[in-house]
Design a protein around this motif. Structure first.
Motif, mmCIF file in Angstrom:
data_model
loop_
_atom_site.group_PDB
_atom_site.id
_atom_site.type_symbol
_atom_site.label_atom_id
_atom_site.label_comp_id
_atom_site.label_asym_id
_atom_site.label_seq_id
_atom_site.Cartn_x
_atom_site.Cartn_y
_atom_site.Cartn_z
ATOM 1 N N ASP A 162 -11.402 -0.176 1.551
ATOM 2 C CA ASP A 162 -10.390 0.854 1.367
ATOM 3 C C ASP A 162 -9.781 1.160 2.722
ATOM 4 O OD1 ASP A 162 -11.055 1.133 -1.344
ATOM 5 O OD2 ASP A 162 -12.608 2.608 -0.887
ATOM 6 N N PHE A 189 1.882 -2.991 4.144
ATOM 7 C CA PHE A 189 2.441 -1.650 3.993
ATOM 8 C C PHE A 189 3.787 -1.569 4.698
ATOM 9 C CE2 PHE A 189 -0.338 -1.715 7.644
ATOM 10 C CZ PHE A 189 0.365 -1.063 8.642
ATOM 11 N N CYS A 230 0.855 -1.195 0.000
ATOM 12 C CA CYS A 230 0.000 0.000 0.000
ATOM 13 C C CYS A 230 0.886 1.239 0.000
ATOM 14 C CB CYS A 230 -0.887 0.022 1.236
ATOM 15 S SG CYS A 230 -2.077 -1.329 1.312
ATOM 16 N N ASP A 231 0.524 2.213 -0.788
ATOM 17 C CA ASP A 231 1.226 3.492 -0.833
ATOM 18 C C ASP A 231 0.227 4.571 -0.436
ATOM 19 O OD1 ASP A 231 2.739 5.732 -1.302
ATOM 20 O OD2 ASP A 231 3.242 5.228 -3.374
ATOM 21 N N CYS A 268 -5.732 2.417 -0.014
ATOM 22 C CA CYS A 268 -5.302 1.103 -0.486
ATOM 23 C C CYS A 268 -6.567 0.244 -0.558
ATOM 24 C CB CYS A 268 -4.298 0.514 0.490
ATOM 25 S SG CYS A 268 -3.523 -0.998 -0.085
ATOM 26 N N PHE A 317 -3.896 -6.165 4.061
ATOM 27 C CA PHE A 317 -3.251 -4.974 3.514
ATOM 28 C C PHE A 317 -1.795 -4.986 3.975
ATOM 29 C CE2 PHE A 317 -7.702 -3.912 4.060
ATOM 30 C CZ PHE A 317 -8.032 -3.227 2.896
#
Length: 157
Positions: A60, A148, A43-44, A50, A146
């Motif tokens: 999200d 990151f 994720c950015d 994301c 997710f």
């Protein structure tokens, strides 16, 4: 005579071993690949939310601050495309065990959840965290993840 021959032979071996050790040494440190190669699967948050989908539901995740610093409070916002039941979140290290960190989410409305998180720092300078979101839809439990990067210098504000 034998002692002189042994001393010369020992000195020669010692010199060869020393030469091998010195030839493998270098002043240059190896390049840190983690800093030069960007993992597009992560994720950015600097570019926005994301998004992940499972069981026909899209989630999200937004994290602030966007560079996800270690040992500082992070604010999370999780938005679902439709209401779900029994939603929980936890964060763990993806590549190394750093403990299991539960995230206390507050339900803002049927699709929006907020929470806060603080995780520890890692000495490797490349720590990927994985947020596990579990929920129930029509009596069946599902999970979405997710990934990151912590302390993401590329995402500085």
């Amino acid at each position: 005579m034998l002692r002189v021959k042994f001393t010369k032979l020992f000195s020669l071996y010692l010199l060869l071993i020393w030469a091998l050790f010195c030839s493998s040494c270098s002043q240059e440190s190896p390049e840190d690949v983690s800093k030069t190669t960007k993992d597009s699967s992560l994720c950015d948050f600097s570019v926005g939310k994301c998004t992940q989908s499972v069981a026909g539901i899209t989630f999200d995740l937004l994290v602030s601050p966007y560079n996800t610093p270690s040992e500082k409070p992070l604010t999370l916002e999780l938005i679902g495309s439709e209401p779900v039941n029994d939603l929980t979140m936890r964060v763990e290290g993806r590549d190394m065990f750093m403990g299991v960190i539960p995230v206390n989410l507050t339900k803002v409305d049927e699709k929006l959840y907020n929470g806060q998180l603080i995780y520890g720092s890692c000495s490797s300078n490349y720590m990927v965290w994985r947020a596990f979101v579990t929920f129930t839809k029509e009596g069946t439990q599902h999970a979405v993840m997710f990934d990151f990067l912590a302390d993401n210098e590329d995402n500085e504000l």
